[in-house]
Design a protein around this motif. Structure first.
Motif, PDB file in Angstrom:
ATOM      1  N   ARG A 144      -5.533   9.505  -3.955  1.00 28.96           N
ATOM      2  CA  ARG A 144      -5.697   8.211  -3.300  1.00 28.96           C
ATOM      3  C   ARG A 144      -4.372   7.755  -2.709  1.00 28.96           C
ATOM      4  O   ARG A 144      -3.306   8.069  -3.229  1.00 28.96           O
ATOM      5  CB  ARG A 144      -6.237   7.199  -4.290  1.00 28.96           C
ATOM      6  CG  ARG A 144      -7.693   7.529  -4.637  1.00 28.96           C
ATOM      7  CD  ARG A 144      -8.167   6.754  -5.829  1.00 28.96           C
ATOM      8  NE  ARG A 144      -9.565   6.989  -6.076  1.00 28.96           N
ATOM      9  CZ  ARG A 144     -10.022   7.911  -6.908  1.00 28.96           C
ATOM     10  NH1 ARG A 144      -9.195   8.725  -7.524  1.00 28.96           N
ATOM     11  NH2 ARG A 144     -11.315   8.048  -7.118  1.00 28.96           N
ATOM     12  N   SER A 145      -4.443   6.973  -1.646  1.00 34.52           N
ATOM     13  CA  SER A 145      -3.229   6.500  -0.982  1.00 34.52           C
ATOM     14  C   SER A 145      -2.550   5.410  -1.808  1.00 34.52           C
ATOM     15  O   SER A 145      -3.170   4.791  -2.682  1.00 34.52           O
ATOM     16  CB  SER A 145      -3.569   5.946   0.403  1.00 34.52           C
ATOM     17  OG  SER A 145      -4.276   4.720   0.280  1.00 34.52           O
TER      18      SER A 145
ATOM     19  N   GLN B 142      -4.469   2.188  -1.438  1.00 35.13           N
ATOM     20  CA  GLN B 142      -5.678   2.119  -2.273  1.00 35.13           C
ATOM     21  C   GLN B 142      -5.314   1.783  -3.715  1.00 35.13           C
ATOM     22  O   GLN B 142      -5.977   0.961  -4.356  1.00 35.13           O
ATOM     23  CB  GLN B 142      -6.426   3.453  -2.238  1.00 35.13           C
ATOM     24  CG  GLN B 142      -7.144   3.735  -0.936  1.00 35.13           C
ATOM     25  CD  GLN B 142      -7.745   5.127  -0.925  1.00 35.13           C
ATOM     26  OE1 GLN B 142      -7.084   6.106  -1.267  1.00 35.13           O
ATOM     27  NE2 GLN B 142      -9.005   5.211  -0.526  1.00 35.13           N
ATOM     28  N   LYS B 143      -4.267   2.415  -4.217  1.00 32.32           N
ATOM     29  CA  LYS B 143      -3.850   2.153  -5.601  1.00 32.32           C
ATOM     30  C   LYS B 143      -3.351   0.719  -5.759  1.00 32.32           C
ATOM     31  O   LYS B 143      -3.677   0.043  -6.741  1.00 32.32           O
ATOM     32  CB  LYS B 143      -2.795   3.162  -6.038  1.00 32.32           C
ATOM     33  CG  LYS B 143      -3.366   4.578  -6.171  1.00 32.32           C
ATOM     34  CD  LYS B 143      -2.356   5.554  -6.706  1.00 32.32           C
ATOM     35  CE  LYS B 143      -1.495   6.072  -5.581  1.00 32.32           C
ATOM     36  NZ  LYS B 143      -0.607   7.175  -6.000  1.00 32.32           N
TER      37      LYS B 143
END
Length: 101
Positions: free
Chosen positions: A50-51, A54-55
């Motif tokens: 995940r980018s 996103q995190k």
């Protein structure tokens, strides 16, 4: 401690709810001080990939949910993401790196 585990779906491990304590007005200041010291910690286990955005979004939303649900100050909430390589995690004996092939 609350643990959020991410695979294909989210699973929550929550401690059982305790019965609310009877209010003792003479101890109100002590109880308030004790509440302020609480520091909920949330650990998210996820397969990597995940980018950063996103995190960050996930951590902000988890923090907001804990603040609203537990009634603690925002700066008391700790959120960590532990990422695992797809080749180092399996479900049902099948590596995540081999799923969908």
């Amino acid at each position: 401690m609350v643990i959020l585990i991410d695979s294909d779906a989210f699973y929550f491990a929550l401690p059982p709810l305790a019965k609310p304590a009877k209010r003792d007005r003479s101890r109100r200041s002590t109880l308030s001080k004790r509440k302020e010291k609480r520091m909920p910690e949330i650990v998210v286990y996820a397969v990597e990939g995940r980018s950063a955005e996103q995190k960050k979004t996930l951590m902000v939303k988890i923090t907001e949910a804990v603040v609203e649900s537990f009634g603690v100050e925002r700066d008391r909430v700790v959120v960590s993401i532990v990422e695992t390589k797809a080749s180092d995690k399996a479900r049902g004996g099948v590596l995540y790196s081999e799923r969908g092939k």
